[in-house]
Design a protein around this motif. Structure first.
Motif, PDB file in Angstrom:
ATOM      1  N   MET A   1       0.824  -1.182   0.000  1.00 16.14           N
ATOM      2  CA  MET A   1       0.000   0.000   0.000  1.00 16.14           C
ATOM      3  C   MET A   1       0.871   1.249   0.000  1.00 16.14           C
ATOM      4  SD  MET A   1      -3.088   1.239   0.071  1.00 16.14           S
ATOM      5  CE  MET A   1      -4.108  -0.099   0.598  1.00 16.14           C
ATOM      6  N   GLY A   2       1.910   1.231   0.839  1.00 18.08           N
ATOM      7  CA  GLY A   2       2.799   2.376   0.907  1.00 18.08           C
ATOM      8  C   GLY A   2       3.457   2.682  -0.429  1.00 18.08           C
ATOM      9  N   GLN A   3       3.854   1.642  -1.142  1.00 22.16           N
ATOM     10  CA  GLN A   3       4.501   1.858  -2.441  1.00 22.16           C
ATOM     11  C   GLN A   3       3.520   2.485  -3.425  1.00 22.16           C
ATOM     12  OE1 GLN A   3       7.865   1.352  -2.991  1.00 22.16           O
ATOM     13  NE2 GLN A   3       7.356   2.629  -4.760  1.00 22.16           N
ATOM     14  N   ALA A   4       2.264   2.091  -3.366  1.00 25.50           N
ATOM     15  CA  ALA A   4       1.257   2.673  -4.255  1.00 25.50           C
ATOM     16  C   ALA A   4       1.083   4.162  -3.963  1.00 25.50           C
ATOM     17  CB  ALA A   4      -0.075   1.951  -4.108  1.00 25.50           C
ATOM     18  N   VAL A   5       1.089   4.533  -2.690  1.00 18.56           N
ATOM     19  CA  VAL A   5       0.975   5.942  -2.317  1.00 18.56           C
ATOM     20  C   VAL A   5       2.187   6.707  -2.843  1.00 18.56           C
ATOM     21  CG1 VAL A   5       0.938   7.564  -0.374  1.00 18.56           C
ATOM     22  CG2 VAL A   5      -0.474   5.494  -0.301  1.00 18.56           C
ATOM     23  N   LYS A   6       3.378   6.148  -2.654  1.00 14.13           N
ATOM     24  CA  LYS A   6       4.596   6.804  -3.145  1.00 14.13           C
ATOM     25  C   LYS A   6       4.566   6.951  -4.663  1.00 14.13           C
ATOM     26  CE  LYS A   6       7.482   4.967   0.554  1.00 14.13           C
ATOM     27  NZ  LYS A   6       8.547   3.993   0.866  1.00 14.13           N
ATOM     28  N   ASP A   7       4.182   5.893  -5.359  1.00 10.26           N
ATOM     29  CA  ASP A   7       4.139   5.952  -6.825  1.00 10.26           C
ATOM     30  C   ASP A   7       3.085   6.920  -7.325  1.00 10.26           C
ATOM     31  OD1 ASP A   7       6.203   4.128  -6.922  1.00 10.26           O
ATOM     32  OD2 ASP A   7       4.935   2.429  -7.492  1.00 10.26           O
ATOM     33  N   ALA A   8       1.955   6.988  -6.641  1.00  7.81           N
ATOM     34  CA  ALA A   8       0.914   7.943  -7.047  1.00  7.81           C
ATOM     35  C   ALA A   8       1.401   9.372  -6.853  1.00  7.81           C
ATOM     36  CB  ALA A   8      -0.367   7.702  -6.251  1.00  7.81           C
TER      37      ALA A   8
ATOM     38  N   GLU B   1       4.714   4.006 -13.457  1.00  8.59           N
ATOM     39  CA  GLU B   1       4.399   3.655 -12.066  1.00  8.59           C
ATOM     40  C   GLU B   1       3.002   4.147 -11.684  1.00  8.59           C
ATOM     41  OE1 GLU B   1       8.917   3.705 -10.262  1.00  8.59           O
ATOM     42  OE2 GLU B   1       7.830   5.587 -10.486  1.00  8.59           O
ATOM     43  N   GLN B   2       2.659   5.342 -12.125  1.00  5.01           N
ATOM     44  CA  GLN B   2       1.328   5.863 -11.820  1.00  5.01           C
ATOM     45  C   GLN B   2       0.239   5.051 -12.522  1.00  5.01           C
ATOM     46  OE1 GLN B   2       1.565  10.076 -12.642  1.00  5.01           O
ATOM     47  NE2 GLN B   2       2.404  10.499 -10.618  1.00  5.01           N
ATOM     48  N   ASN B   3       0.493   4.640 -13.756  1.00  2.00           N
ATOM     49  CA  ASN B   3      -0.466   3.787 -14.460  1.00  2.00           C
ATOM     50  C   ASN B   3      -0.618   2.452 -13.764  1.00  2.00           C
ATOM     51  OD1 ASN B   3      -1.086   5.684 -16.426  1.00  2.00           O
ATOM     52  ND2 ASN B   3       0.498   4.960 -17.822  1.00  2.00           N
ATOM     53  N   ASP B   4       0.474   1.917 -13.238  1.00  2.00           N
ATOM     54  CA  ASP B   4       0.404   0.660 -12.486  1.00  2.00           C
ATOM     55  C   ASP B   4      -0.472   0.813 -11.240  1.00  2.00           C
ATOM     56  OD1 ASP B   4       2.061  -0.593 -14.327  1.00  2.00           O
ATOM     57  OD2 ASP B   4       3.864  -0.460 -13.060  1.00  2.00           O
ATOM     58  N   VAL B   5      -0.374   1.957 -10.579  1.00  2.00           N
ATOM     59  CA  VAL B   5      -1.211   2.216  -9.398  1.00  2.00           C
ATOM     60  C   VAL B   5      -2.685   2.217  -9.788  1.00  2.00           C
ATOM     61  CG1 VAL B   5      -1.836   3.917  -7.627  1.00  2.00           C
ATOM     62  CG2 VAL B   5       0.577   3.481  -8.140  1.00  2.00           C
ATOM     63  N   VAL B   6      -3.006   2.883 -10.873  1.00  2.00           N
ATOM     64  CA  VAL B   6      -4.399   2.953 -11.325  1.00  2.00           C
ATOM     65  C   VAL B   6      -4.927   1.545 -11.616  1.00  2.00           C
ATOM     66  CG1 VAL B   6      -5.933   3.773 -13.165  1.00  2.00           C
ATOM     67  CG2 VAL B   6      -4.207   5.302 -12.190  1.00  2.00           C
ATOM     68  N   ARG B   7      -4.143   0.741 -12.301  1.00  2.00           N
ATOM     69  CA  ARG B   7      -4.572  -0.638 -12.591  1.00  2.00           C
ATOM     70  C   ARG B   7      -4.758  -1.439 -11.308  1.00  2.00           C
ATOM     71  NH1 ARG B   7      -1.511   0.272 -17.103  1.00  2.00           N
ATOM     72  NH2 ARG B   7       0.457  -0.450 -16.229  1.00  2.00           N
TER      73      ARG B   7
ATOM     74  N   LEU C   1      -4.952  11.728  -4.917  1.00  2.00           N
ATOM     75  CA  LEU C   1      -3.576  12.214  -5.053  1.00  2.00           C
ATOM     76  C   LEU C   1      -3.308  12.673  -6.484  1.00  2.00           C
ATOM     77  CD1 LEU C   1      -1.459   9.647  -3.002  1.00  2.00           C
ATOM     78  CD2 LEU C   1      -2.013  12.003  -2.382  1.00  2.00           C
ATOM     79  N   PHE C   2      -3.864  11.940  -7.448  1.00  2.00           N
ATOM     80  CA  PHE C   2      -3.642  12.278  -8.844  1.00  2.00           C
ATOM     81  C   PHE C   2      -4.252  13.625  -9.223  1.00  2.00           C
ATOM     82  CE2 PHE C   2      -3.305   7.603  -8.982  1.00  2.00           C
ATOM     83  CZ  PHE C   2      -2.065   7.484  -9.581  1.00  2.00           C
ATOM     84  N   ARG C   3      -5.266  14.054  -8.504  1.00  2.00           N
ATOM     85  CA  ARG C   3      -5.953  15.315  -8.802  1.00  2.00           C
ATOM     86  C   ARG C   3      -5.357  16.505  -8.054  1.00  2.00           C
ATOM     87  NH1 ARG C   3     -12.340  14.536  -9.425  1.00  2.00           N
ATOM     88  NH2 ARG C   3     -12.275  12.990 -11.085  1.00  2.00           N
ATOM     89  N   SER C   4      -4.486  16.239  -7.103  1.00  2.00           N
ATOM     90  CA  SER C   4      -3.912  17.300  -6.284  1.00  2.00           C
ATOM     91  C   SER C   4      -2.750  17.980  -6.990  1.00  2.00           C
ATOM     92  CB  SER C   4      -3.397  16.715  -4.959  1.00  2.00           C
ATOM     93  OG  SER C   4      -4.441  16.099  -4.246  1.00  2.00           O
ATOM     94  N   THR C   5      -2.491  19.211  -6.597  1.00  2.00           N
ATOM     95  CA  THR C   5      -1.306  19.904  -7.105  1.00  2.00           C
ATOM     96  C   THR C   5      -0.073  19.191  -6.550  1.00  2.00           C
ATOM     97  OG1 THR C   5      -1.259  21.415  -5.224  1.00  2.00           O
ATOM     98  CG2 THR C   5      -2.506  22.126  -7.185  1.00  2.00           C
TER      99      THR C   5
ATOM    100  N   TYR D   1      -0.156  15.220   1.261  1.00  2.00           N
ATOM    101  CA  TYR D   1      -1.143  14.184   1.582  1.00  2.00           C
ATOM    102  C   TYR D   1      -0.533  12.786   1.534  1.00  2.00           C
ATOM    103  CZ  TYR D   1      -4.814  17.690   1.495  1.00  2.00           C
ATOM    104  OH  TYR D   1      -5.586  18.779   1.769  1.00  2.00           O
ATOM    105  N   ALA D   2       0.386  12.570   0.612  1.00  2.00           N
ATOM    106  CA  ALA D   2       1.046  11.261   0.550  1.00  2.00           C
ATOM    107  C   ALA D   2       1.822  11.016   1.849  1.00  2.00           C
ATOM    108  CB  ALA D   2       1.976  11.192  -0.646  1.00  2.00           C
TER     109      ALA D   2
END
Length: 69
Positions: free
Chosen positions: A1-8, A15-21, A49-53, A60-61
């Protein structure tokens, strides 16, 4: 879970596409349940996270990572 937050928050496009999948995969729900986390809440939080500046995304991460321990 932590890695997904970091990648996002800081990951490259792949990496971000992998999180979305991962967020829409059955594995995400199973891992959340195993960790005692509400999968719907965390899916929304990570997706936001993807929508944040960029500055807010990192802020937030960090809060999410602190919460995860």
């Amino acid at each position: 879970m932590g890695q997904a937050v970091k990648d996002a928050a800081r990951g490259n496009e792949k990496e971000q596409n992998d999180v979305v999948r991962w967020l829409v995969s059955p594995d995400f729900e199973a891992i959340c349940k195993g960790a005692g986390l509400n999968h719907e809440e965390w899916k929304i939080r990570i997706a936001l996270l993807f929508r944040s500046t960029p500055g807010l995304r990192l802020y937030y991460a960090k809060k999410m990572l602190d919460e995860l321990g």
